[in-house]
Scaffold this active site. Structure first.
Site, mmCIF file in Angstrom:
data_model
loop_
_atom_site.group_PDB
_atom_site.id
_atom_site.type_symbol
_atom_site.label_atom_id
_atom_site.label_comp_id
_atom_site.label_asym_id
_atom_site.label_seq_id
_atom_site.Cartn_x
_atom_site.Cartn_y
_atom_site.Cartn_z
ATOM 1 C CE LYS A 32 -3.612 -2.029 1.685
ATOM 2 N NZ LYS A 32 -4.972 -2.771 3.516
ATOM 3 C CD GLN A 54 -3.621 -3.951 6.770
ATOM 4 O OE1 GLN A 54 -3.821 -3.013 6.704
ATOM 5 N NE2 GLN A 54 -4.276 -5.193 6.050
ATOM 6 C CG ASP A 106 -9.070 0.876 5.650
ATOM 7 O OD1 ASP A 106 -9.336 0.051 4.365
ATOM 8 O OD2 ASP A 106 -8.479 0.455 6.048
#
Ligand code: GUN
Length: 283
Positions: A53, A97, A120
Site C-alpha cells: 500500500k 491495518q 477504508d
C-alpha cells in the site's frame, strides 16, 4: 481453461494512471494527497499488504506516513495517534491495518477515525451511507470487485449473485453493492447448510472466506462469473485463493486469478479513495 480471465493487474494499471493524474493536479494546486498507514504488531501477511500500500502511494504521487507499533501498544496510545492524524492537514486518508492485537478494540479504533478520512470505508457513518445508497467511501476490496465486473461488462441487474463470507471488510459491503446494482443477492457463510445449492444457481459468485477450495467446479453454473477474494497459501506455500482455479476455470465464463485478480484492485481503490478525500478536502 475456457473461462475469460479477469485481469486485475491490467485494469489496475489503467485506473492507477488516472489516479496519478488527479494526484499531480492536486499537488500542482498546492496540496499533495497524503495517506497515513498504521500497523500494530508483526502479522506477516499484514506487513506485506502494508508495504504494498505504501509503495503504491509513493509510485502514484501520493505521500504516505507509516507508523509501525509493537504488538503491546496501549489502545489509548493508538487512539491518541489517530486523533493527531485526524487533525493533520497534510493527511487525507487514514488506514489502520486489521486485524489488531486482541487487547485493542478494533470497533473503537475504527470509530475514532474521522469519517472524511476513513478511506477504508469501515466507519459506521460510511457503512451506513453505503447501506442507504449514498456512499462516501466504499470499502476497497468490494469496490474493486465492482470495477472489475463493470470493466468486463458483466450484467448485474436481475442477476443471481452469491457472496460467500459475511465480514464487515468484504462480504457485507459486497452484498450491498451488488444489491444496489440490481442483483438478487444471497449471502452464504460458514453456517450455510448447503452452499453448493446456492452457488449452482448463481450468475455471479464472490468467494471471500479465507479457506482454500471453498468453490469447486461442480458448484459452479456453466458460464458464471467467479470472483476470488481469497489470499491463502497451499501446502507448498504458494499463494492461492478460495477457489479451485484449475477446475472452476473449465466451467465458469469469467474468473479472477490469484495472484493478479482482486489483490491489486484493493490497493488501486485505496489510492482512488485517498485522492477523492484530498479532492473533497477536510476543513
Ligand atoms: N485487513 C485486510 N484487508 C484490509 C483492508 O482492506 N483494510 C484494512 N485496514 N485492513 C485490512
Amino acid at each position: 481453461m475456457t473461462a475469460t480471465l479477469i485481469d486485475g493487474n491490467a485494469l489496475s494499471k489503467t485506473l492507477r494512471a488516472a489516479v496519478a493524474v488527479r494526484a499531480a493536479k492536486l499537488t500542482a494546486a498546492g496540496h499533495q494527497p497524503g495517506l497515513a498507514v498504521v500497523l500494530v504488531g508483526a502479522n506477516p501477511a499484514s506487513e506485506v499488504y502494508v508495504r504494498n500500500k505504501v509503495k503504491a502511494c509513493n509510485d502514484h504521487g501520493i505521500h504516505s506516513s507509516f507508523d509501525r507499533y509493537p504488538a503491546d501498544l496501549a489502545e489509548t496510545a493508538l487512539l491518541a495517534r489517530i486523533d493527531e492524524l485526524n487533525r493533520d492537514p497534510r493527511i487525507d486518508g487514514i488506514l489502520v491495518q486489521l486485524p489488531l492485537p486482541p487487547h485493542i478494540d478494533s470497533h473503537k479504533v475504527i470509530e475514532a477515525i474521522a469519517p472524511g478520512k476513513d478511506v477504508d470505508g469501515f466507519h459506521v457513518a460510511n457503512a451506513g451511507a453505503l447501506m442507504t445508497g449514498m456512499p462516501l467511501f466504499q470499502p476497497c476490496t468490494p469496490y474493486g470487485v465492482m470495477k472489475m465486473l463493470d470493466a468486463y461488462e458483466i450484467p448485474l441487474a436481475g442477476a443471481e449473485a452469491v457472496v460467500i463470507g459475511r465480514s464487515n471488510i468484504v462480504g457485507k459491503p459486497m452484498a450491498l453493492m451488488l444489491l444496489e446494482a440490481g442483483a438478487t443477492v444471497t449471502i452464504c457463510h460458514s453456517k450455510t447448510r448447503d452452499l453448493a445449492a446456492h452457488t449452482r444457481r448463481a450468475d455471479i459468485v464472490v468467494a471471500a472466506t479465507g479457506r482454500r477450495n471453498v468453490l469447486t467446479a461442480d458448484m459452479v453454473k456453466p458460464g458464471a462469473t467467479v470472483i476470488d477474494v481469497g489470499m491463502n497459501r497451499d501446502d507448498a506455500g504458494k499463494l492461492c485463493g478460495d477457489v479451485d482455479f484449475a477446475g472452476v476455470s473449465t466451467v465458469a465464463g469469467h474468473v479472477t486469478p490469484v495472484p493478479g485478480g482482486v489483490g491489486p484492485m484493493t490497493i488501486t481503490m485505496l489510492l482512488v479513495n485517498t485522492v477523492e478525500a484530498a479532492e473533497r478536502g477536510h476543513g
